[in-house]
Design a protein around this motif. Sequence first.
Motif, PDB file in Angstrom:
ATOM      1  N   GLU A 133       0.676  -1.301  -0.018  1.00  0.00           N
ATOM      2  CA  GLU A 133       0.070   0.163  -0.103  1.00  0.00           C
ATOM      3  C   GLU A 133       0.775   1.230  -0.072  1.00  0.00           C
ATOM      4  OE1 GLU A 133      -2.060  -0.461   4.046  1.00  0.00           O
ATOM      5  OE2 GLU A 133      -1.621   1.482   3.753  1.00  0.00           O
ATOM      6  N   VAL A 169      -3.915  -3.080  -5.017  1.00  0.00           N
ATOM      7  CA  VAL A 169      -3.104  -2.428  -3.769  1.00  0.00           C
ATOM      8  C   VAL A 169      -3.397  -3.452  -2.643  1.00  0.00           C
ATOM      9  CG1 VAL A 169      -2.937  -0.404  -2.277  1.00  0.00           C
ATOM     10  CG2 VAL A 169      -3.485  -0.218  -4.682  1.00  0.00           C
ATOM     11  N   HIS A 170      -2.251  -3.702  -2.019  1.00  0.00           N
ATOM     12  CA  HIS A 170      -2.120  -4.624  -1.033  1.00  0.00           C
ATOM     13  C   HIS A 170      -2.217  -3.873   0.310  1.00  0.00           C
ATOM     14  CE1 HIS A 170      -0.866  -8.900   0.245  1.00  0.00           C
ATOM     15  NE2 HIS A 170      -1.453  -8.597   1.259  1.00  0.00           N
ATOM     16  N   ASN A 171      -3.219  -3.747   0.989  1.00  0.00           N
ATOM     17  CA  ASN A 171      -3.119  -3.120   2.491  1.00  0.00           C
ATOM     18  C   ASN A 171      -2.290  -4.114   3.237  1.00  0.00           C
ATOM     19  OD1 ASN A 171      -5.418  -3.788   4.830  1.00  0.00           O
ATOM     20  ND2 ASN A 171      -4.423  -1.966   5.042  1.00  0.00           N
ATOM     21  N   ALA A 216      -8.174   0.488   2.285  1.00  0.00           N
ATOM     22  CA  ALA A 216      -9.178  -0.511   1.248  1.00  0.00           C
ATOM     23  C   ALA A 216     -10.074   0.812   0.917  1.00  0.00           C
ATOM     24  CB  ALA A 216      -9.812  -1.402   1.819  1.00  0.00           C
ATOM     25  N   VAL A 247      -8.433   3.128  -1.871  1.00  0.00           N
ATOM     26  CA  VAL A 247      -8.100   2.417  -2.878  1.00  0.00           C
ATOM     27  C   VAL A 247      -9.326   2.252  -3.540  1.00  0.00           C
ATOM     28  CG1 VAL A 247      -7.266   0.287  -3.688  1.00  0.00           C
ATOM     29  CG2 VAL A 247      -5.907   1.260  -1.818  1.00  0.00           C
ATOM     30  N   ARG A 303      -8.062  -2.006  -7.732  1.00  0.00           N
ATOM     31  CA  ARG A 303      -8.370  -3.145  -6.860  1.00  0.00           C
ATOM     32  C   ARG A 303      -7.747  -3.125  -5.480  1.00  0.00           C
ATOM     33  NH1 ARG A 303      -7.516  -7.058 -11.454  1.00  0.00           N
ATOM     34  NH2 ARG A 303      -5.985  -5.472 -11.768  1.00  0.00           N
ATOM     35  N   CYS A 304      -8.119  -3.885  -4.631  1.00  0.00           N
ATOM     36  CA  CYS A 304      -7.431  -4.186  -3.076  1.00  0.00           C
ATOM     37  C   CYS A 304      -7.559  -5.362  -2.658  1.00  0.00           C
ATOM     38  CB  CYS A 304      -8.356  -2.995  -2.137  1.00  0.00           C
ATOM     39  SG  CYS A 304      -7.188  -2.750  -0.584  1.00  0.00           S
ATOM     40  N   VAL A 344     -12.779  -4.821  -3.955  1.00  0.00           N
ATOM     41  CA  VAL A 344     -11.898  -5.510  -2.921  1.00  0.00           C
ATOM     42  C   VAL A 344     -12.153  -7.134  -3.512  1.00  0.00           C
ATOM     43  CG1 VAL A 344     -11.787  -6.354  -0.576  1.00  0.00           C
ATOM     44  CG2 VAL A 344     -12.608  -3.979  -1.171  1.00  0.00           C
TER      45      VAL A 344
END
Lengths: 403, 403
Positions: B240, B256-258, B265, B268, B274-275, B313
């Motif tokens: 992120e 995006v990787h939280n 999220a 994003v 996308r998350c 998500v």
Amino acid sequence: MQAQTVYGALHGLQTLSQLCQFNFSSRVIEILMTPWIINDQPRFSFRGLLIDTSRHYQPLPIIKNVIDSMAYAKLNVLHWHIVDTQSFPLEIPSYPKLWDGAYSTSERYTMADAAEIVSYAQKRGINVLAELDVPGHALSWGKGYPSLWPSKDCQEPLDVSNEFTFKVIDGILSDFSKVFKYKFVHLGGDEVNTSCWTLTPHVSKWLKEHSMNESQAYQYFVLQAQKIALLHGYEIVNWEETFNNFGNKLSPKTVVHNWLGGGVAQRVVAAGLRCIVSNQDKWYLDHLDTTWEQFYMNEPLTNITKSEQQKLVIGGEVCMWGETVDASDIQQTIWPRAAAAAERLWTPYDKLAKEAKQVTGRLAHFRCLLNQRGIAAAPLAADTPLTQPGRSAPLEPGSCYLQ
Amino acid sequence: MQAQTVYGALHGLQTLSQLCQFNFSSRVIEILMTPWIINDQPRFSFRGLLIDTSRHYQPLPIIKNVIDSMAYAKLNVLHWHIVDTQSFPLEIPSYPKLWDGAYSTSERYTMADAAEIVSYAQKRGINVLAELDVPGHALSWGKGYPSLWPSKDCQEPLDVSNEFTFKVIDGILSDFSKVFKYKFVHLGGDEVNTSCWTLTPHVSKWLKEHSMNESQAYQYFVLQAQKIALLHGYEIVNWEETFNNFGNKLSPKTVVHNWLGGGVAQRVVAAGLRCIVSNQDKWYLDHLDTTWEQFYMNEPLTNITKSEQQKLVIGGEVCMWGETVDASDIQQTIWPRAAAAAERLWTPYDKLAKEAKQVTGRLAHFRCLLNQRGIAAAPLAADTPLTQPGRSAPLEPGSCYLQ
């Protein structure tokens, strides 16, 4: 090799075995760091590990495995927290319905099992400290004998007003004394919420008749249990709440077991009693985020400077409470952190590392040794990141476990 | 049984296998809860587990064992954090000295090993998301190719000024693309401390020539790596921080990787990207004190109400960072907590338990199933104490592990 006792000789052989290693290339056994002269003795006489077979049953082979691993680290007291609220896994011949409180018929220890554990431990230089935690943490007793509860709706602590309660304690300690030959028995005494005693009419009536409030009844209960244990020839260990509430009433044969916080050992030895240190923020293995460095740096004699008071701290104990562990993960949760405490308890103060990071190499090596001996010790945690390229530790946990 | 894809059929068979149990008394296989009609599909398409083979090497059989266990919980993405600062265990044919950064020659994966893992996973309905974390977390690359470091004294992040850096990334991703066939590659981008770039004269000079400050150079690096990955046909996952710093510059093919905290999220998906959710306070397995209840209660769509944003998500992932685990304890540390998250990611929102304690019974049962299938899942932790007498869970972990 010379030793004053058979246990000293055992420890010496243990040290020797750890100085030998098999060289896989040359296929010979090498002895490290020769020539050497080791003049060695433990700093503290009590170096304990608690296991808890009430929250989760631990099969006999697992307990033996724990005993083996203790011997490798020169720990010498297995504190067996046998019974608690959750289950009563041990056979008590005098009151055979007590183990109705076991989780199941396959999660029980016979007295012969207990004797086998004691014998197995003794051969490895380890005493078994059996615990009978009263009057709290004892709800499971009532599964077989409901009259031990104040009432069916209010089941803890044990009914202080009932003579039968103390008869049962006497029966248990009588059976204990046939198997658990260590000079100490642990009588618990921690975390006692006495509200059931005033909430239950017949107990409340008894309190009034005996002019006791709840806290006086708590004291009465603990001291009665102490008397029974003394009659069976035991000296006593009690958790620190007993000392905190009525320390001056305890038998002089009491060892106070610290767990709540710091500073207790100081007060205990100032009062002339002996003490074992297990402060929960440093030496509780079920606190999974406590690092081995914190285990290492926990000094039992903190703020205790007088020599005669220092002698009253007979040692310390790391505690593997059973909520989070069973056969699947007990080894990984005890080790390597217990080994950090074991060095603290064995090594002369002036030879201890001043900073935990100086210990990383030898602890990684010891973890490796445990792995090679069939103990699934976990790797050292993240607090000491490896320096790359090249490794900081002589034998790294990852590669060690591969061997 | 009907399924739209072979993976749906696999999941269906998995469910069926979990409804069967062997009755040891009657010696027949019983099917539970018949008759039944199950109409089932996953809530999220990305249900991941991260493993980290840089902090500790994990032998191939252990990785396969993790894959097996993932299939039992219907997780479908193995996020393989292959490389980090500590070691570079993977063979890269294009740049064969990269795995000089492995801990040892026995702690390496060949490309054939990697292909074996991908194939093993695929047969169980699991994609392998390979991660190449740049430009930070990459110190081990320089063991074989020191010119990837800004300098010998300042070794991280990778040298942004050196064309060779991007040639190596291109070579690695080219090699990746032959083995890691999943549509995504993970390019990291987290925790980048760029100070080495201005502290190193030749890099600092380059920055000035290109009118970049450190944060612009960080952006430049991440976007260059994205371009290379896109050319190799990958869509991209980035941690992120890339979004937090220059979200509007990222490729629209970015997921995006939280990991840092809550609320990411939301931002994003509001930005149209996308998350994947892995917030560290809830879904990091190396946070040993995070309970299974907290894992269960972590809701990926918190505060995301619009349907088109909810769809962005794509799922979530639990992260088993490698500092605390190797072959000795990885199973015990992943399970049962990952299973609590797996239910959250699979089950329709309205069928999820409102309180974690409602899950205790089935999670204990599932942990038991894992044990029976050779996965040393740990017992459920202490937050849901057993009620005595009698047990709250249908199959308790302790007795389960005995079977």
